[in-house]
Write an enzyme that holds these catalytic residues in place. Structure first.
Site, PDB file in Angstrom:
ATOM      1  N   GLY A  13      12.003  -2.756   2.644  1.00  0.00           N
ATOM      2  CA  GLY A  13      13.367  -2.666   2.144  1.00  0.00           C
ATOM      3  C   GLY A  13      13.925  -3.931   1.541  1.00  0.00           C
ATOM      4  N   GLY A  62       7.267  -1.711  -1.988  1.00  0.00           N
ATOM      5  CA  GLY A  62       6.606  -0.418  -2.005  1.00  0.00           C
ATOM      6  C   GLY A  62       7.235   0.542  -2.990  1.00  0.00           C
ATOM      7  N   TYR A  78      -1.350   4.336  13.294  1.00  0.00           N
ATOM      8  CA  TYR A  78      -2.724   4.791  13.062  1.00  0.00           C
ATOM      9  C   TYR A  78      -3.665   4.196  14.113  1.00  0.00           C
ATOM     10  CZ  TYR A  78      -0.676   6.667   8.830  1.00  0.00           C
ATOM     11  OH  TYR A  78       0.112   7.377   7.960  1.00  0.00           O
ATOM     12  N   PRO A 111       0.830  -1.213   0.000  1.00  0.00           N
ATOM     13  CA  PRO A 111       0.000   0.000   0.000  1.00  0.00           C
ATOM     14  C   PRO A 111       0.861   1.259   0.000  1.00  0.00           C
ATOM     15  CG  PRO A 111      -0.011  -1.046   2.160  1.00  0.00           C
ATOM     16  CD  PRO A 111       0.685  -1.998   1.234  1.00  0.00           C
ATOM     17  N   HIS A 163      -5.579  -2.040   8.021  1.00  0.00           N
ATOM     18  CA  HIS A 163      -4.349  -1.301   8.336  1.00  0.00           C
ATOM     19  C   HIS A 163      -4.219  -1.203   9.854  1.00  0.00           C
ATOM     20  CE1 HIS A 163      -0.983   1.211   8.103  1.00  0.00           C
ATOM     21  NE2 HIS A 163      -1.363   2.080   7.196  1.00  0.00           N
ATOM     22  N   GLY A 164      -3.400  -2.090  10.408  1.00  0.00           N
ATOM     23  CA  GLY A 164      -3.156  -2.062  11.846  1.00  0.00           C
ATOM     24  C   GLY A 164      -1.753  -1.610  12.178  1.00  0.00           C
ATOM     25  N   ALA A 165      -1.139  -0.842  11.269  1.00  0.00           N
ATOM     26  CA  ALA A 165       0.284  -0.502  11.395  1.00  0.00           C
ATOM     27  C   ALA A 165       0.513   1.004  11.436  1.00  0.00           C
ATOM     28  CB  ALA A 165       1.048  -1.120  10.222  1.00  0.00           C
ATOM     29  N   GLN A 209      -6.955  -1.614   1.169  1.00  0.00           N
ATOM     30  CA  GLN A 209      -6.439  -1.460   2.529  1.00  0.00           C
ATOM     31  C   GLN A 209      -7.353  -0.510   3.296  1.00  0.00           C
ATOM     32  OE1 GLN A 209      -3.133   0.936   3.976  1.00  0.00           O
ATOM     33  NE2 GLN A 209      -2.111  -0.952   4.611  1.00  0.00           N
ATOM     34  N   THR A 254       0.336   5.473  -0.198  1.00  0.00           N
ATOM     35  CA  THR A 254      -0.493   6.681  -0.266  1.00  0.00           C
ATOM     36  C   THR A 254       0.135   7.672  -1.245  1.00  0.00           C
ATOM     37  OG1 THR A 254      -1.371   6.431   1.955  1.00  0.00           O
ATOM     38  CG2 THR A 254      -1.334   8.660   1.057  1.00  0.00           C
TER      39      THR A 254
END
Length: 369
Positions: free
Chosen positions: A302, A323, A182, A23, A177-179, A101, A25
């Site tokens: 990474g 990403g 947030y 994901p 999204h539990g990361a 997501q 943004t």
């Protein structure tokens, strides 16, 4: 042994390879509505032969209060559902799967982005010493208000409704999204959660909101179409380390086992930063966390080509999510197969804007021509 380029079944989803687009943004949805430019962007990256077999969309708020950044697309209105359909159709036409997501930013927001200019909501009333993206650029987050105990059920239901809307919009499933500091993580970590009700204090209380969200979503669309993203030690968005991160996240994941979720998507180390935070006093045993989860494991943060190949071949991960690589390389999957060089990333066009730095990165075929 499996390879990064072999097929895999992920819950109810059959994928052609183990390459996932993470994901990302990008702030290109004016009016909180997906658009034709977004459909082009995702479709460019959706061919399993050259791109990703599974695409996880940018964070997509589940309710108006869940927005914290300018021009992020939602899934809380009929108009948004209809607009997302063009994106999912474009991705499916290229042969990939796509999940939405589902996101609630909690306190990582600004009053200018909230309905009626209200304060953002969170597990706490303490302000996040972080920044968010508004019409004035990056600005400090606004002070939040703590959700009343009776309000929490409404937020849980917003996730459930958004999951149903996702399937209506043509998505193959959802990722919660539990990361990254947030709302869900604002309940999980005792560095943020200062509540004294049923959602604060002991680990079992702090994991309650996550359990309720996941149960509601899995009940709505099925566990086999539901994934979860976690980042156990990332410090982004003023998410201080939990006093017992290993025990917290192992408990949270173990509690979700009965839901038979499709996958767990884990950010290793600091999101967009160092993978090993041991020197910063935040070591984490991801293998131990994995043993607590019965579904597929998506590794993230990474990963180079060599690391991704080794992770899948060794069984350390079932899939790998990329990403930044997918931002600058719509044909990242092909480049990974051929060990081809990657396009450089233009950081000036990451957030907001139009086609530049979004749909104009060259493919290998274009470069050859």
């Amino acid at each position: 042994m499996p390879t990064l380029f072999d097929p895999i079944r992920l819950g109810e989803l059959d994928l052609a390879t183990r390459i996932v687009m993470a994901p990302l943004t990008r702030n290109r949805a004016p009016g909180q509505l997906p658009n034709a430019l977004m459909a082009q962007y995702y479709a460019q990256r959706a061919d399993p032969a050259t791109g990703a077999a599974l695409i996880v969309t940018e964070g997509t708020p589940v309710c108006p209060e869940g927005h914290g950044y300018l021009d992020t697309p939602g899934l809380h209105s009929d108009e948004q559902v209809a607009s997302w359909r063009a994106v999912t159709d474009a991705v499916h036409a290229r042969g990939a799967k796509i999940v939405a997501q589902l996101w609630h930013v909690g306190r990582i927001s600004h009053v200018s982005l909230q309905p009626g200019g209200a304060a953002p909501v969170s597990s706490t009333a303490r302000v996040a010493h972080s920044r968010t993206f508004t019409r004035d650029g990056f600005v400090p987050c606004s002070p939040p208000r703590a959700l009343a105990t009776a309000e929490v059920a409404g937020v849980v239901d917003a996730f459930r409704r958004a999951a149903g809307r996702a399937l209506d919009a043509g998505f193959d499933g959802v990722e919660i999204h539990g990361a990254n500091g947030y709302l869900i993580e604002q309940f999980l970590r005792d560095s943020i959660n200062d509540r004294d009700d049923a959602y604060g204090g002991p680990v079992d209380h702090r994991t309650r909101f996550l359990r309720e969200v996941m149960a509601a979503v899995a009940g709505e669309i099925g566990g086999g179409r539901t994934g979860l993203r976690l980042s156990p030690v990332t410090p982004v968005n003023d998410a201080g380390q939990d006093s017992g991160a290993q025990a917290l996240y192992e408990a949270a994941v173990a509690q979700l086992a009965p839901l038979k979720l499709a996958y767990l998507h884990v950010v290793e180390g600091q999101t967009g930063g160092p993978r090993d935070l041991s020197a910063q006093g935040a070591p984490f045993d991801y293998a131990a966390l994995r043993r607590r989860f019965p579904g597929a494991w998506i590794a993230n943060n990474g990963y180079t080509r060599a690391m991704a190949l080794d992770a899948v071949a060794s069984g350390e991960a079932d899939l790998v999510a990329f990403g930044k690589g997918f931002i600058a390389n719509p044909d990242l999957g092909l480049r990974l197969r051929r060990d081809a060089p990657l396009n450089p990333l233009d950081t000036k066009t990451l957030y907001g804007g139009g086609a530049a730095g979004y749909v104009d990165y060259p493919t290998l075929a274009h470069a050859t021509a």
